[in-house]
Design a protein around this motif. Structure first.
Motif, PDB file in Angstrom:
ATOM      1  N   VAL A   1      13.087  -7.591 109.549  1.00  0.00           N
ATOM      2  CA  VAL A   1      13.579  -7.768 108.435  1.00  0.00           C
ATOM      3  C   VAL A   1      12.898  -7.708 107.167  1.00  0.00           C
ATOM      4  N   GLN A   2      13.460  -8.160 106.214  1.00  0.00           N
ATOM      5  CA  GLN A   2      12.634  -7.344 105.041  1.00  0.00           C
ATOM      6  C   GLN A   2      11.434  -7.844 104.765  1.00  0.00           C
ATOM      7  N   GLU A   3      10.956  -9.508 105.053  1.00  0.00           N
ATOM      8  CA  GLU A   3       9.396  -9.865 105.359  1.00  0.00           C
ATOM      9  C   GLU A   3       8.390  -9.051 106.312  1.00  0.00           C
ATOM     10  N   GLU A   4       9.350  -9.099 107.470  1.00  0.00           N
ATOM     11  CA  GLU A   4       8.169  -8.135 108.032  1.00  0.00           C
ATOM     12  C   GLU A   4       7.909  -6.791 107.884  1.00  0.00           C
ATOM     13  N   ILE A   5       9.276  -6.129 108.060  1.00  0.00           N
ATOM     14  CA  ILE A   5       8.371  -4.824 107.055  1.00  0.00           C
ATOM     15  C   ILE A   5       7.717  -4.543 106.679  1.00  0.00           C
TER      16      ILE A   5
ATOM     17  N   THR B   1      14.681   0.082  97.163  1.00  0.00           N
ATOM     18  CA  THR B   1      14.270  -1.160  97.908  1.00  0.00           C
ATOM     19  C   THR B   1      13.167  -1.369  96.556  1.00  0.00           C
ATOM     20  N   ILE B   2      13.228  -2.953  96.844  1.00  0.00           N
ATOM     21  CA  ILE B   2      11.969  -3.905  96.361  1.00  0.00           C
ATOM     22  C   ILE B   2      10.466  -2.395  96.266  1.00  0.00           C
ATOM     23  N   GLU B   3       9.958  -2.183  97.658  1.00  0.00           N
ATOM     24  CA  GLU B   3       9.352  -1.518  97.744  1.00  0.00           C
ATOM     25  C   GLU B   3       8.639  -0.530  96.928  1.00  0.00           C
ATOM     26  N   SER B   4       9.537   0.537  96.640  1.00  0.00           N
ATOM     27  CA  SER B   4      10.214   1.966  96.892  1.00  0.00           C
ATOM     28  C   SER B   4      10.465   2.290  95.217  1.00  0.00           C
TER      29      SER B   4
ATOM     30  N   GLY C   1      16.290  -9.492  94.711  1.00  0.00           N
ATOM     31  CA  GLY C   1      17.343  -9.201  95.070  1.00  0.00           C
ATOM     32  C   GLY C   1      17.808  -9.898  96.361  1.00  0.00           C
ATOM     33  N   ASN C   2      18.586  -9.886  97.582  1.00  0.00           N
ATOM     34  CA  ASN C   2      19.859 -10.518  97.995  1.00  0.00           C
ATOM     35  C   ASN C   2      19.146 -12.120  98.910  1.00  0.00           C
ATOM     36  N   TRP C   3      17.450 -12.085  98.359  1.00  0.00           N
ATOM     37  CA  TRP C   3      17.198 -12.973  98.669  1.00  0.00           C
ATOM     38  C   TRP C   3      17.754 -14.686  99.199  1.00  0.00           C
ATOM     39  N   GLY C   4      16.934 -14.672 100.124  1.00  0.00           N
ATOM     40  CA  GLY C   4      17.841 -16.321 101.262  1.00  0.00           C
ATOM     41  C   GLY C   4      19.333 -15.813 101.908  1.00  0.00           C
ATOM     42  N   CYS C   5      19.135 -14.740 101.821  1.00  0.00           N
ATOM     43  CA  CYS C   5      20.958 -13.924 101.907  1.00  0.00           C
ATOM     44  C   CYS C   5      21.259 -13.589 102.823  1.00  0.00           C
ATOM     45  N   GLY C   6      19.919 -13.246 104.898  1.00  0.00           N
ATOM     46  CA  GLY C   6      20.722 -12.103 105.633  1.00  0.00           C
ATOM     47  C   GLY C   6      20.175 -13.044 106.379  1.00  0.00           C
ATOM     48  N   ALA C   7      18.647 -13.318 106.913  1.00  0.00           N
ATOM     49  CA  ALA C   7      18.855 -14.053 108.104  1.00  0.00           C
ATOM     50  C   ALA C   7      19.515 -15.801 107.517  1.00  0.00           C
ATOM     51  N   PHE C   8      18.354 -16.182 106.688  1.00  0.00           N
ATOM     52  CA  PHE C   8      18.500 -17.592 105.929  1.00  0.00           C
ATOM     53  C   PHE C   8      20.487 -17.407 104.856  1.00  0.00           C
ATOM     54  N   ARG C   9      20.855 -16.397 105.331  1.00  0.00           N
ATOM     55  CA  ARG C   9      22.109 -17.017 105.157  1.00  0.00           C
ATOM     56  C   ARG C   9      22.830 -17.803 103.711  1.00  0.00           C
TER      57      ARG C   9
ATOM     58  N   GLY D   1      15.892   3.088 108.002  1.00  0.00           N
ATOM     59  CA  GLY D   1      15.802   1.958 109.784  1.00  0.00           C
ATOM     60  C   GLY D   1      16.100   0.564 109.373  1.00  0.00           C
ATOM     61  N   TYR D   2      16.771   0.259 109.611  1.00  0.00           N
ATOM     62  CA  TYR D   2      16.493  -1.497 108.991  1.00  0.00           C
ATOM     63  C   TYR D   2      16.652  -2.655 110.567  1.00  0.00           C
ATOM     64  N   GLY D   3      16.197  -3.581 110.676  1.00  0.00           N
ATOM     65  CA  GLY D   3      16.533  -4.358 111.909  1.00  0.00           C
ATOM     66  C   GLY D   3      16.180  -3.823 113.455  1.00  0.00           C
TER      67      GLY D   3
ATOM     68  N   ASP E   1       8.875 -10.782  98.037  1.00  0.00           N
ATOM     69  CA  ASP E   1       8.746 -10.955  99.814  1.00  0.00           C
ATOM     70  C   ASP E   1       9.530 -12.194 100.020  1.00  0.00           C
ATOM     71  N   PHE E   2      11.217 -11.964 100.828  1.00  0.00           N
ATOM     72  CA  PHE E   2      12.053 -12.830 100.930  1.00  0.00           C
ATOM     73  C   PHE E   2      11.175 -13.788 102.510  1.00  0.00           C
ATOM     74  N   ALA E   3      10.717 -14.089 102.521  1.00  0.00           N
ATOM     75  CA  ALA E   3       9.782 -14.804 102.957  1.00  0.00           C
ATOM     76  C   ALA E   3       9.841 -15.871 104.226  1.00  0.00           C
ATOM     77  N   ASN E   4       9.710 -16.437 104.875  1.00  0.00           N
ATOM     78  CA  ASN E   4      10.038 -17.413 105.698  1.00  0.00           C
ATOM     79  C   ASN E   4       8.295 -18.757 105.271  1.00  0.00           C
ATOM     80  N   LYS E   5       8.395 -19.917 105.328  1.00  0.00           N
ATOM     81  CA  LYS E   5       7.931 -20.990 105.078  1.00  0.00           C
ATOM     82  C   LYS E   5       6.354 -20.413 105.854  1.00  0.00           C
TER      83      LYS E   5
ATOM     84  N   GLY F   1       4.863 -13.873 106.350  1.00  0.00           N
ATOM     85  CA  GLY F   1       4.960 -13.224 107.407  1.00  0.00           C
ATOM     86  C   GLY F   1       6.142 -13.208 108.750  1.00  0.00           C
ATOM     87  N   GLY F   2       6.502 -14.646 108.939  1.00  0.00           N
ATOM     88  CA  GLY F   2       7.729 -15.158 109.346  1.00  0.00           C
ATOM     89  C   GLY F   2       7.550 -14.452 110.729  1.00  0.00           C
ATOM     90  N   GLY F   3       8.281 -13.429 111.978  1.00  0.00           N
ATOM     91  CA  GLY F   3       8.333 -13.071 112.935  1.00  0.00           C
ATOM     92  C   GLY F   3       7.364 -11.232 112.784  1.00  0.00           C
TER      93      GLY F   3
HETATM   94  N1  AR6 Z   1      14.290  -4.289  99.530  1.00  0.00           N
HETATM   95  C1  AR6 Z   1      16.018  -4.639  98.381  1.00  0.00           C
HETATM   96  N2  AR6 Z   1      16.358  -6.097  99.559  1.00  0.00           N
HETATM   97  C2  AR6 Z   1      16.258  -5.938 101.189  1.00  0.00           C
HETATM   98  C3  AR6 Z   1      15.310  -5.165 101.554  1.00  0.00           C
HETATM   99  C4  AR6 Z   1      14.676  -3.813 100.900  1.00  0.00           C
HETATM  100  N3  AR6 Z   1      13.534  -4.048 101.054  1.00  0.00           N
HETATM  101  N4  AR6 Z   1      15.220  -5.296 103.201  1.00  0.00           N
HETATM  102  C5  AR6 Z   1      16.049  -6.123 102.964  1.00  0.00           C
HETATM  103  N5  AR6 Z   1      17.067  -6.232 101.663  1.00  0.00           N
HETATM  104  P1  AR6 Z   1      16.097 -10.807 104.745  1.00  0.00           P
HETATM  105  P2  AR6 Z   1      16.376 -14.031 104.296  1.00  0.00           P
HETATM  106  C6  AR6 Z   1      18.164  -7.594 101.809  1.00  0.00           C
HETATM  107  O1  AR6 Z   1      16.334 -11.095 105.851  1.00  0.00           O
HETATM  108  O2  AR6 Z   1      17.839 -14.217 104.253  1.00  0.00           O
HETATM  109  C7  AR6 Z   1      12.517 -12.675 108.386  1.00  0.00           C
HETATM  110  O3  AR6 Z   1      12.193 -13.239 109.305  1.00  0.00           O
HETATM  111  C8  AR6 Z   1      19.761  -7.547 102.353  1.00  0.00           C
HETATM  112  O4  AR6 Z   1      20.260  -7.210 102.165  1.00  0.00           O
HETATM  113  O5  AR6 Z   1      15.069 -10.478 105.112  1.00  0.00           O
HETATM  114  O6  AR6 Z   1      15.443 -14.031 102.862  1.00  0.00           O
HETATM  115  C9  AR6 Z   1      11.513 -13.501 106.468  1.00  0.00           C
HETATM  116  O7  AR6 Z   1      10.255 -14.172 107.259  1.00  0.00           O
HETATM  117  C10 AR6 Z   1      18.788  -8.372 103.633  1.00  0.00           C
HETATM  118  O8  AR6 Z   1      20.600  -8.800 104.051  1.00  0.00           O
HETATM  119  O9  AR6 Z   1      15.991 -12.467 104.433  1.00  0.00           O
HETATM  120  C11 AR6 Z   1      12.249 -15.434 107.420  1.00  0.00           C
HETATM  121  O10 AR6 Z   1      11.870 -15.754 108.428  1.00  0.00           O
HETATM  122  C12 AR6 Z   1      18.956  -9.138 101.806  1.00  0.00           C
HETATM  123  O11 AR6 Z   1      18.101  -8.660 101.556  1.00  0.00           O
HETATM  124  C13 AR6 Z   1      13.874 -15.361 107.154  1.00  0.00           C
HETATM  125  O12 AR6 Z   1      13.742 -13.696 107.690  1.00  0.00           O
HETATM  126  C14 AR6 Z   1      17.929 -10.580 103.116  1.00  0.00           C
HETATM  127  O13 AR6 Z   1      16.881  -9.794 104.184  1.00  0.00           O
HETATM  128  C15 AR6 Z   1      13.452 -14.847 105.062  1.00  0.00           C
HETATM  129  O14 AR6 Z   1      15.022 -14.733 105.496  1.00  0.00           O
END
Ligand code: AR6
Length: 484
Positions: free
Chosen positions: A310-314, A282-285, A425-433, A351-353, A294-298, A301-303
């Motif tokens: 998810v990534q940012e909040e964790i 993982t990015i942090e470890s 990593g998958n920046w913007g590819c989870g919650a942000f689709r 774990g996650y989510g 940090d896959f951030a919210n504008k 810290g997001g939620g």
């Molecule tokens: N290290 C590497 N990759 C990771 C890690 C990690 N620790 N954790 C998750 N991933 P997401 P987004 C991968 O959905 O789409 C928050 O609420 C994993 O494949 O957190 O940019 C923010 O505040 C995951 O699906 O980022 C924003 O509101 C993917 O990275 C919003 O989510 C995307 O993680 C940003 O959403």
């Protein structure tokens, strides 16, 4: 075939064949017009960090400054029986009275917090906090919390006026403002956020913990359990900082590059930078010393102080010093990012989510730089949230993401040699689709113009690791430049 845990450049090449912390340092902390330092410089070798008394007085009550709970401008109404009209007294006095009474249960804690938030507390309820203490903590743990830890947290919160003697600037949009403070000052601010003492203006992002304390729903049970685990991380943090005061410093740097100064992407002739891609870690470890995304919210810290997990909040709950950004960081605009240097990790997790879990203490042994910061840097950059997936392939959106990553990856280091790689990593590819194959190209391009290598974590996805590696080696073999 046996799958390989990584592809592309070897990690030693990424680290320029030196140790993870041998990159050149960020510029040392120096007070200036654009860098506010809340502690006294220089720091002595014993790392005794004192407040900086020469700052703007703490009673600024203005949009450019954080409105502090102990500001003399913060007044609280009370009714005098004879007069039948509102009189006012300092809110800090009301807070002190409420928190100095004995608090032995979450119900009493709620009552104390409501007593200086009476207007808002009509809409608040602390279901998640009550659930946390009654159902997820053992009875002895709860007793120890109210007997031992809570009084220390209260003391830490009420020390705020002596710990922070100046005003905290808001990191405003379109300004490259930098702020440095000590980890102890941050701890006191976070303790105040826990007790919801900051005046409740609807300026976002917002730091009082009441949304987190409320995040419990029977029909979202699994998510509610993850909220409890976030609370456990935060309580663990407070336990640590109140038993041994943390000794270092942290720098928060807002980066703004006007759109006109961003690259003309179609004209760039850079080659692709080195890429190390792995499905493990993982990015942090697994990216010590690198610039960690940090896959951030504008709203940074997001939620984190709500349902998000998810990534940012964790990252924010295992490294809670990041949460303090919510006190002073205005929403990020398209060509802005926030870089935080010096934060510490306090908890382990698994774990996650919805299945996120606190997993015990983490002892952070990252060395510190000459200004007292741990050599850990995180860049908060918000990807675009695509409601329609196809939208991301338009040139406007691609440019938006390129510029965002360009700002996030940009260097302020004076010497352009030996810059740390980007860990992403998958920046913007989870919650942000977003689409990871497009995002990897965007991030490679942004890294290339910033002369940095990229470490890409696919977060367990081996197929993605292999297909990105294949695409990348094809582009490199064909000697494709980044310009379109
Ligand atoms: N290290 C590497 N990759 C990771 C890690 C990690 N620790 N954790 C998750 N991933 P997401 P987004 C991968 O959905 O789409 C928050 O609420 C994993 O494949 O957190 O940019 C923010 O505040 C995951 O699906 O980022 C924003 O509101 C993917 O990275 C919003 O989510 C995307 O993680 C940003 O959403």
């Amino acid at each position: 075939p046996i799958s390989q845990p990584w592809k592309g450049s070897g990690i030693d090449d990424i680290y320029n064949n030196h140790g993870p912390f041998e990159y050149q340092e960020y510029p040392p902390i120096v007070q200036s017009d654009s860098h506010v330092v809340l502690f006294k410089l220089p720091i002595n070798s014993k790392m005794e960090i004192e407040p900086n008394y020469s700052l703007h007085p703490p009673n600024n009550w203005h949009v450019d400054w954080v409105k502090m709970p102990h500001s003399p401008w913060s007044m609280y109404p009370f009714e005098e029986e004879e007069k039948m009209e509102n009189c006012y007294r300092p809110r800090w006095e009301v807070i002190n009275e409420a928190l100095k009474k004995k608090i032995m249960s979450s119900a009493q804690l709620e009552a104390a917090i409501f007593s200086y938030n009476s207007k808002e507390s009509d809409q608040w309820d602390f279901r998640a906090l009550h659930y946390f203490f009654s159902e997820t903590m053992k009875k002895e743990e709860t007793e120890i919390f109210f007997e031992n830890l809570l009084p220390k947290m209260i003391q830490l919160a009420l020390q705020l006026p002596t710990l922070i003697t100046g005003s905290i600037p808001v990191l405003k949009q379109q300004k490259n403002t930098t702020l440095s403070m000590s980890q102890l000052q941050i701890a006191s601010l976070l303790a105040n956020a826990f007790f919801c003492t900051f005046p409740n203006y609807e300026i976002y992002p917002n730091i009082n913990f009441y949304r987190l304390f409320r995040a419990f729903k029977d029909d979202k049970f699994q998510r509610s359990l993850a909220v409890s685990e976030k609370l456990r991380c935060l309580i663990h943090y407070f336990g640590k900082v109140t038993s041994v005061a943390p000794q270092g410093t942290v720098t928060f740097q807002r980066r703004y590059i006007p759109l006109d100064d961003c690259p003309e992407w179609g004209k760039m002739t850079h080659q692709l930078p080195p890429l190390h891609i792995t499905s493990k870690g993982t990015i942090e470890s697994n990216a010590a010393g690198l610039l960690q995304v940090d896959f951030a919210n504008k709203k940074v810290g997001g939620g984190v102080l709500n349902w998000g997990c998810v990534q940012e909040e964790i990252r924010f709950v295992i490294c809670p010093e990041l949460i303090v950004t919510r006190l002073f960081t205005e929403e990020l605009e398209n060509t802005e990012a926030l870089v935080v240097t010096g934060i510490e990790q306090y908890s382990n997790y698994e774990g996650y989510g919805n299945f996120f879990k606190w997993n015990g203490d983490f002892i952070d042994e990252t060395p510190r730089d000459s200004s007292g910061r741990r050599k850990t840097s995180v860049v908060a950059m918000d990807a675009y949230r695509f409601t329609k997936k196809n939208e991301q392939y338009t040139i406007q959106k691609i440019n938006r993401e390129l510029n965002k990553a360009y700002v996030g990856f940009s260097s302020v280091e004076s010497n352009q040699d030996n810059l740390p790689a980007i860990a992403t990593g998958n920046w913007g590819c989870g919650a942000f689709r977003g689409d990871p194959k497009l995002k990897v190209l965007i991030q490679l391009m942004a890294a290339a113009v910033n002369k940095k290598s990229l470490v890409y974590f696919t977060f367990g996805d081996e197929a993605l690791q292999d297909s990105i590696a294949e695409m990348y080696s094809h582009l490199v073999q064909q000697n494709i430049r980044i310009g379109i």
